[in-house]
Design a protein around this motif. Structure first.
Motif, mmCIF file in Angstrom:
data_model
loop_
_atom_site.group_PDB
_atom_site.id
_atom_site.type_symbol
_atom_site.label_atom_id
_atom_site.label_comp_id
_atom_site.label_asym_id
_atom_site.label_seq_id
_atom_site.Cartn_x
_atom_site.Cartn_y
_atom_site.Cartn_z
ATOM 1 N N ILE A 284 0.834 -1.203 0.000
ATOM 2 C CA ILE A 284 0.000 0.000 0.000
ATOM 3 C C ILE A 284 0.868 1.252 0.000
ATOM 4 N N ALA A 285 1.915 1.251 0.823
ATOM 5 C CA ALA A 285 2.785 2.428 0.901
ATOM 6 C C ALA A 285 3.524 2.660 -0.417
ATOM 7 N N ASN A 286 4.024 1.600 -1.053
ATOM 8 C CA ASN A 286 4.712 1.762 -2.336
ATOM 9 C C ASN A 286 3.760 2.285 -3.408
ATOM 10 N N PHE A 287 2.530 1.781 -3.410
ATOM 11 C CA PHE A 287 1.535 2.274 -4.354
ATOM 12 C C PHE A 287 1.254 3.759 -4.112
ATOM 13 N N ALA A 288 1.123 4.135 -2.846
ATOM 14 C CA ALA A 288 0.843 5.534 -2.514
ATOM 15 C C ALA A 288 1.990 6.444 -2.947
ATOM 16 N N ILE A 289 3.220 6.011 -2.747
ATOM 17 C CA ILE A 289 4.368 6.828 -3.155
ATOM 18 C C ILE A 289 4.419 6.952 -4.677
ATOM 19 N N GLY A 290 4.192 5.847 -5.387
ATOM 20 C CA GLY A 290 4.189 5.903 -6.853
ATOM 21 C C GLY A 290 3.083 6.790 -7.390
ATOM 22 N N PHE A 291 1.894 6.638 -6.835
ATOM 23 C CA PHE A 291 0.775 7.472 -7.257
ATOM 24 C C PHE A 291 1.048 8.935 -6.932
ATOM 25 N N SER A 292 1.646 9.198 -5.757
ATOM 26 C CA SER A 292 1.978 10.566 -5.356
ATOM 27 C C SER A 292 2.975 11.201 -6.316
ATOM 28 N N ALA A 293 3.920 10.414 -6.811
ATOM 29 C CA ALA A 293 4.907 10.953 -7.751
ATOM 30 C C ALA A 293 4.218 11.466 -9.015
ATOM 31 N N PHE A 294 3.269 10.680 -9.544
ATOM 32 C CA PHE A 294 2.546 11.132 -10.741
ATOM 33 C C PHE A 294 1.635 12.313 -10.430
#
Length: 136
Positions: free
Chosen positions: A77-87
Motif C-alpha cells: 500500500i505504501a509503495n503504491f501511494a508513493i508511486g501514485f503521489s509521484a505522478f
C-alpha cells in the motif's frame, strides 16, 4: 513485551497517519468537488478515511494466518501511494504552477521514473505477498 509495544504503537500510529494524510491530500487537490468544500470540513474526510483504514486493518488484515503478512501488505500500500503521489506531483507541477516555476526536463523525467519504479515495486510485492499468503 513492553519494549515492543513502546516501539510498535507510535510507529504504527505515525505510519497510519502518514498514509491517510497522503491519500486525503491527493483527494483534496485532485477533486474539484472536494475543493469546493469549506476547508474546515476536510477533517471529516480525514477522520472517515482513517476510520476506514483502521477498520480494514482490524477486521481483515489482523486475521491473516501469518502476522508478517500485515507488514507486507502495508508495504504494498505504501509503495503504491508513493508511486501514485509521484505522478500526482508531476501533474500538479506541470499544470498548476506558473511556467517559470515548473520543473525542468530532468526533474520531470526523474519524477516520472520514480513513479514507475514505485508502482512496479508495489505490483511485484503485491503478487509475491498474495502468493505467500495463498491468496493467488
Amino acid at each position: 513485551m513492553l519494549c515492543a509495544i513502546l516501539i510498535f504503537v507510535p510507529n504504527t500510529v505515525a505510519d497510519a497517519d502518514g498514509t491517510v494524510r497522503r491519500w486525503v491530500d491527493l483527494a483534496w487537490t485532485a477533486t474539484p468537488r472536494l475543493q469546493s468544500w469549506d476547508p474546515r470540513r476536510i477533517r471529516q474526510l480525514y477522520f472517515w478515511t482513517l476510520v476506514g483504514y483502521v477498520a480494514l486493518g482490524v477486521l481483515i488484515l489482523l486475521f491473516l494466518p501469518r502476522p508478517k503478512g500485515l507488514t507486507e501488505i502495508y508495504g504494498c500500500i505504501a509503495n503504491f501511494a508513493i508511486g501514485f503521489s509521484a505522478f500526482h506531483v508531476l501533474c500538479v507541477n506541470t499544470r498548476l504552477l506558473p511556467p517559470p516555476l515548473r520543473p525542468g526536463a530532468f526533474n520531470r523525467t526523474a519524477l516520472f521514473l520514480s513513479g514507475v519504479y514505485f508502482l512496479a515495486l508495489s505490483g511485484v510485492t503485491l503478487v509475491t505477498t498474495l502468493r505467500k499468503l495463498g491468496w493467488a
